[in-house]
Design a protein around this motif. Sequence first.
Motif, PDB file in Angstrom:
ATOM      1  N   ILE A  44       0.817  -1.215   0.000  1.00  0.00           N
ATOM      2  CA  ILE A  44       0.000   0.000   0.000  1.00  0.00           C
ATOM      3  C   ILE A  44       0.848   1.261   0.000  1.00  0.00           C
ATOM      4  CG2 ILE A  44      -1.689   1.327   1.352  1.00  0.00           C
ATOM      5  CD1 ILE A  44      -2.874  -1.331   2.252  1.00  0.00           C
ATOM      6  N   GLY A  45       1.902   1.268   0.792  1.00  0.00           N
ATOM      7  CA  GLY A  45       2.746   2.459   0.870  1.00  0.00           C
ATOM      8  C   GLY A  45       2.283   3.414   1.947  1.00  0.00           C
ATOM      9  N   ASP A  46       2.380   4.701   1.685  1.00  0.00           N
ATOM     10  CA  ASP A  46       2.044   5.714   2.681  1.00  0.00           C
ATOM     11  C   ASP A  46       0.562   6.063   2.634  1.00  0.00           C
ATOM     12  OD1 ASP A  46       4.693   5.815   3.425  1.00  0.00           O
ATOM     13  OD2 ASP A  46       5.168   7.484   2.071  1.00  0.00           O
ATOM     14  N   ILE A  47       0.088   6.621   3.767  1.00  0.00           N
ATOM     15  CA  ILE A  47      -1.303   7.049   3.919  1.00  0.00           C
ATOM     16  C   ILE A  47      -1.308   8.534   4.268  1.00  0.00           C
ATOM     17  CG2 ILE A  47      -3.370   6.855   5.349  1.00  0.00           C
ATOM     18  CD1 ILE A  47      -3.193   4.556   3.524  1.00  0.00           C
ATOM     19  N   THR A  48      -2.198   9.279   3.638  1.00  0.00           N
ATOM     20  CA  THR A  48      -2.345  10.705   3.944  1.00  0.00           C
ATOM     21  C   THR A  48      -3.453  10.889   4.973  1.00  0.00           C
ATOM     22  OG1 THR A  48      -1.645  11.318   1.712  1.00  0.00           O
ATOM     23  CG2 THR A  48      -2.792  12.995   3.002  1.00  0.00           C
ATOM     24  N   LEU A  49      -3.130  11.494   6.108  1.00  0.00           N
ATOM     25  CA  LEU A  49      -4.100  11.747   7.172  1.00  0.00           C
ATOM     26  C   LEU A  49      -4.990  12.927   6.803  1.00  0.00           C
ATOM     27  CD1 LEU A  49      -1.742  11.303  10.269  1.00  0.00           C
ATOM     28  CD2 LEU A  49      -3.258   9.607   9.220  1.00  0.00           C
ATOM     29  N   PRO A  50      -6.138  13.095   7.491  1.00  0.00           N
ATOM     30  CA  PRO A  50      -7.057  14.200   7.164  1.00  0.00           C
ATOM     31  C   PRO A  50      -6.399  15.576   7.182  1.00  0.00           C
ATOM     32  CG  PRO A  50      -8.150  12.633   8.596  1.00  0.00           C
ATOM     33  CD  PRO A  50      -6.725  12.186   8.500  1.00  0.00           C
ATOM     34  N   GLY A  51      -5.392  15.765   8.021  1.00  0.00           N
ATOM     35  CA  GLY A  51      -4.722  17.059   8.085  1.00  0.00           C
ATOM     36  C   GLY A  51      -3.674  17.260   7.013  1.00  0.00           C
ATOM     37  N   GLY A  52      -3.467  16.260   6.166  1.00  0.00           N
ATOM     38  CA  GLY A  52      -2.482  16.370   5.091  1.00  0.00           C
ATOM     39  C   GLY A  52      -1.151  15.719   5.407  1.00  0.00           C
ATOM     40  N   SER A  91     -13.954   1.277  11.545  1.00  0.00           N
ATOM     41  CA  SER A  91     -13.719   2.435  12.413  1.00  0.00           C
ATOM     42  C   SER A  91     -12.433   3.156  12.014  1.00  0.00           C
ATOM     43  CB  SER A  91     -13.667   1.994  13.880  1.00  0.00           C
ATOM     44  OG  SER A  91     -14.921   1.521  14.321  1.00  0.00           O
ATOM     45  N   GLY A  92     -12.184   3.208  10.728  1.00  0.00           N
ATOM     46  CA  GLY A  92     -10.939   3.822  10.275  1.00  0.00           C
ATOM     47  C   GLY A  92      -9.729   3.018  10.669  1.00  0.00           C
ATOM     48  N   THR A  93      -9.931   1.710  10.849  1.00  0.00           N
ATOM     49  CA  THR A  93      -8.855   0.843  11.327  1.00  0.00           C
ATOM     50  C   THR A  93      -7.801   0.608  10.259  1.00  0.00           C
ATOM     51  OG1 THR A  93     -10.559  -0.300  12.634  1.00  0.00           O
ATOM     52  CG2 THR A  93      -8.380  -1.323  12.517  1.00  0.00           C
ATOM     53  N   PHE A  94      -8.251   0.216   9.077  1.00  0.00           N
ATOM     54  CA  PHE A  94      -7.322  -0.139   8.002  1.00  0.00           C
ATOM     55  C   PHE A  94      -7.332   0.857   6.848  1.00  0.00           C
ATOM     56  CE2 PHE A  94      -8.643  -4.218   9.972  1.00  0.00           C
ATOM     57  CZ  PHE A  94      -7.418  -4.566  10.510  1.00  0.00           C
ATOM     58  N   VAL A  95      -8.378   1.664   6.741  1.00  0.00           N
ATOM     59  CA  VAL A  95      -8.447   2.696   5.696  1.00  0.00           C
ATOM     60  C   VAL A  95      -8.994   3.971   6.331  1.00  0.00           C
ATOM     61  CG1 VAL A  95      -8.784   1.068   3.813  1.00  0.00           C
ATOM     62  CG2 VAL A  95     -10.777   1.982   5.003  1.00  0.00           C
ATOM     63  N   PRO A  96      -8.630   5.138   5.816  1.00  0.00           N
ATOM     64  CA  PRO A  96      -9.196   6.387   6.364  1.00  0.00           C
ATOM     65  C   PRO A  96     -10.707   6.444   6.150  1.00  0.00           C
ATOM     66  CG  PRO A  96      -7.282   6.797   4.958  1.00  0.00           C
ATOM     67  CD  PRO A  96      -7.655   5.369   4.749  1.00  0.00           C
ATOM     68  N   ALA A  97     -11.397   7.145   7.040  1.00  0.00           N
ATOM     69  CA  ALA A  97     -12.848   7.279   6.910  1.00  0.00           C
ATOM     70  C   ALA A  97     -13.228   7.966   5.609  1.00  0.00           C
ATOM     71  CB  ALA A  97     -13.401   8.061   8.104  1.00  0.00           C
ATOM     72  N   THR A  98     -12.331   8.780   5.072  1.00  0.00           N
ATOM     73  CA  THR A  98     -12.612   9.496   3.821  1.00  0.00           C
ATOM     74  C   THR A  98     -12.725   8.553   2.625  1.00  0.00           C
ATOM     75  OG1 THR A  98     -10.230   9.897   3.608  1.00  0.00           O
ATOM     76  CG2 THR A  98     -11.562  11.652   4.571  1.00  0.00           C
ATOM     77  N   ALA A  99     -12.307   7.294   2.791  1.00  0.00           N
ATOM     78  CA  ALA A  99     -12.384   6.332   1.692  1.00  0.00           C
ATOM     79  C   ALA A  99     -13.806   5.824   1.478  1.00  0.00           C
ATOM     80  CB  ALA A  99     -11.448   5.158   1.953  1.00  0.00           C
ATOM     81  N   TYR A 100     -14.692   6.042   2.467  1.00  0.00           N
ATOM     82  CA  TYR A 100     -16.056   5.556   2.375  1.00  0.00           C
ATOM     83  C   TYR A 100     -16.960   6.595   1.712  1.00  0.00           C
ATOM     84  CZ  TYR A 100     -14.529   2.090   5.824  1.00  0.00           C
ATOM     85  OH  TYR A 100     -13.868   1.088   6.476  1.00  0.00           O
TER      86      TYR A 100
END
Length: 266
Positions: free
Chosen positions: A57-65, A197-206
Amino acid sequence: MLTLKLASVRAAGRRSSSVAARNVAALGSAYWLVMLGGFLEPVLYLFSIGVGVGRLIGDITLPGGEVVGYAAFVAPAMLASSAMSGALSETTFNFFGKMKFMRLYDGMLATPIRPIEIAFGELAWAMIRGNIYSAAFLVIMVAMDLTTPLRALAAFPATVLTGFAFGAAGMATATLIRSWQDFDLIGSAQFALFLFSGTFVPATAYPDVVRWVVEVSPLYRAVDLVRGVTTGTVGWVQVVDVLYLAALTAVCLMVAGRRMSKLLCK
């Protein structure tokens, strides 16, 4: 008057601690194997998904950027889930058995202990188990360089609050269920929270509707709080998380105390 109130609070605290002390004294050798299994589950998830799948997967961008590695994204969720599982294990299945079948609390109520003090004592015992899980998992996170030692220390109170919230919720639920079969529903709800619950993917993915449901769930608020602390991205949203979990603890303890009074003092 103030002196009398303080004395009453201290006496209630001693009675609640005696309930927790009773649980410690009743520990058997097999119990530590159960605790070991409960601790290993989130660790295995971390290594298999956070580290293994994370390489794809690589890196994940958090809601704050902010950008973090996938393992650093998943680890706080595993930590919050571990605190939830440790607290719920004690305050649902074990609590229900003591109240409905072992009738343990009937004997306690023959003493000056009140139902709400039993609830506080059982919650304190659940927190001992949850805190052991959390502390050990934080050590692993630091060893894997998924957070810093100072952030890990700051995250520990967040996991304690998570344990209190889910311990109180589990206790309130245990006073409402009717039979052992109802635990299938609790297990299903717990697993659904774990997955969504945002465990494996950010909530923004839904999708937007699903995202709203995810973001109002208690485990998401706990994950968001712990993730903000361990990744150093704390903001005003984490204040909302703290207030949410504190309110859940207070409401569920009130429900548990009233329900126990109704069930045990009739």
